[in-house]
Design a protein around this motif. Structure first.
Motif, short mmCIF file in Angstrom:
data_model
loop_
_atom_site.label_atom_id
_atom_site.label_comp_id
_atom_site.label_asym_id
_atom_site.label_seq_id
_atom_site.Cartn_x
_atom_site.Cartn_y
_atom_site.Cartn_z
N ARG A 13 68.90 -53.11 -33.41
CA ARG A 13 68.42 -51.76 -33.71
C ARG A 13 67.51 -51.76 -34.94
O ARG A 13 66.49 -51.09 -34.98
N THR A 14 67.90 -52.51 -35.95
CA THR A 14 67.10 -52.61 -37.17
C THR A 14 65.75 -53.24 -36.89
O THR A 14 64.71 -52.76 -37.37
N VAL A 15 65.73 -54.29 -36.09
CA VAL A 15 64.47 -54.96 -35.73
C VAL A 15 63.57 -53.99 -34.97
O VAL A 15 62.37 -53.90 -35.24
N GLU A 16 64.13 -53.25 -34.02
CA GLU A 16 63.34 -52.29 -33.25
C GLU A 16 62.78 -51.19 -34.16
O GLU A 16 61.64 -50.76 -34.02
N ARG A 17 63.59 -50.73 -35.11
CA ARG A 17 63.15 -49.69 -36.04
C ARG A 17 62.01 -50.22 -36.91
O ARG A 17 61.02 -49.53 -37.14
N LEU A 18 62.14 -51.45 -37.38
CA LEU A 18 61.08 -52.05 -38.20
C LEU A 18 59.79 -52.25 -37.40
O LEU A 18 58.70 -52.04 -37.91
N LYS A 19 59.94 -52.64 -36.14
CA LYS A 19 58.75 -52.78 -35.29
C LYS A 19 58.07 -51.42 -35.13
O LYS A 19 56.86 -51.33 -35.18
N GLY A 20 58.86 -50.38 -34.93
CA GLY A 20 58.30 -49.02 -34.81
C GLY A 20 57.59 -48.60 -36.07
O GLY A 20 56.50 -48.04 -36.03
N ASN A 21 58.20 -48.87 -37.23
CA ASN A 21 57.56 -48.54 -38.50
C ASN A 21 56.28 -49.33 -38.70
O ASN A 21 55.29 -48.83 -39.21
N SER A 22 56.31 -50.59 -38.28
CA SER A 22 55.13 -51.44 -38.41
C SER A 22 54.00 -50.90 -37.54
O SER A 22 52.84 -50.88 -37.96
N LEU A 23 54.34 -50.46 -36.33
CA LEU A 23 53.32 -49.88 -35.45
C LEU A 23 52.77 -48.59 -36.04
O LEU A 23 51.57 -48.33 -35.96
N LYS A 24 53.63 -47.77 -36.62
CA LYS A 24 53.17 -46.53 -37.25
C LYS A 24 52.24 -46.84 -38.41
O LYS A 24 51.20 -46.20 -38.57
N LYS A 25 52.61 -47.82 -39.22
CA LYS A 25 51.76 -48.20 -40.35
C LYS A 25 50.42 -48.72 -39.86
O LYS A 25 49.38 -48.42 -40.44
N ASP A 26 50.44 -49.49 -38.79
CA ASP A 26 49.21 -50.04 -38.23
C ASP A 26 48.30 -48.91 -37.74
O ASP A 26 47.10 -48.92 -38.00
N GLU A 27 48.88 -47.94 -37.04
CA GLU A 27 48.10 -46.80 -36.55
C GLU A 27 47.56 -45.97 -37.71
O GLU A 27 46.43 -45.49 -37.66
N GLN A 28 48.37 -45.79 -38.74
CA GLN A 28 47.92 -45.03 -39.91
C GLN A 28 46.78 -45.75 -40.61
O GLN A 28 45.82 -45.12 -41.07
N LEU A 29 46.87 -47.07 -40.69
CA LEU A 29 45.80 -47.85 -41.31
C LEU A 29 44.52 -47.73 -40.51
O LEU A 29 43.44 -47.54 -41.08
N LYS A 30 44.62 -47.81 -39.18
CA LYS A 30 43.43 -47.66 -38.34
C LYS A 30 42.79 -46.29 -38.53
O LYS A 30 41.57 -46.17 -38.64
N LYS A 31 43.61 -45.24 -38.58
CA LYS A 31 43.08 -43.89 -38.77
C LYS A 31 42.44 -43.75 -40.14
O LYS A 31 41.37 -43.14 -40.28
N THR A 32 43.07 -44.31 -41.17
CA THR A 32 42.52 -44.23 -42.52
C THR A 32 41.19 -44.95 -42.60
O THR A 32 40.24 -44.45 -43.24
N CYS A 33 41.07 -46.09 -41.96
CA CYS A 33 39.80 -46.84 -41.96
C CYS A 33 38.71 -46.05 -41.24
O CYS A 33 37.56 -45.99 -41.68
N ALA A 34 39.08 -45.40 -40.13
CA ALA A 34 38.11 -44.58 -39.40
C ALA A 34 37.70 -43.37 -40.24
O ALA A 34 36.52 -42.99 -40.26
#
Length: 102
Positions: A13-34
């Protein structure tokens, strides 16, 4: 009787939560760069527009200046949404190593 390893379930569960947070951070970074590319393009468009002399047909007014400013912002947003100039991709590739989880 079934043997259930509670620690393994919690770890999964912790690994899945961290993967989800990592994906959110990645999407936020892409949006910020755009968004950054959009701001940069807007500044460029405004600078380019300053080099154009005023036409005598419409003259100059606060309303026209507001409209052209909003128009330039929308053009910049649309350019950044698509392929853009490539600035957002370069920024993303440079910054993703600082945002990703270890």
């Amino acid at each position: 009787m079934m043997n259930i390893d509670v620690n393994q379930i919690e770890l999964d569960r912790t690994v899945e939560r961290l993967k989800g947070n990592s994906l959110k951070k990645d999407e936020q970074l892409k949006k910020t760069c755009a968004d950054f590319e959009s701001v940069l393009l807007n500044v460029m468009l405004q600078s380019m527009r300053k080099t154009i002399t005023n036409d005598s047909l419409f003259g100059s007014s606060l309303q026209k200046d507001m409209f052209t400013s909003m128009y330039d912002q929308e053009i910049a947003n649309e350019i950044a949404k698509g392929k853009g100039t490539g600035i957002k991709d370069v920024l993303y590739n440079q910054l993703k190593k600082y945002v990703s989880d270890p």
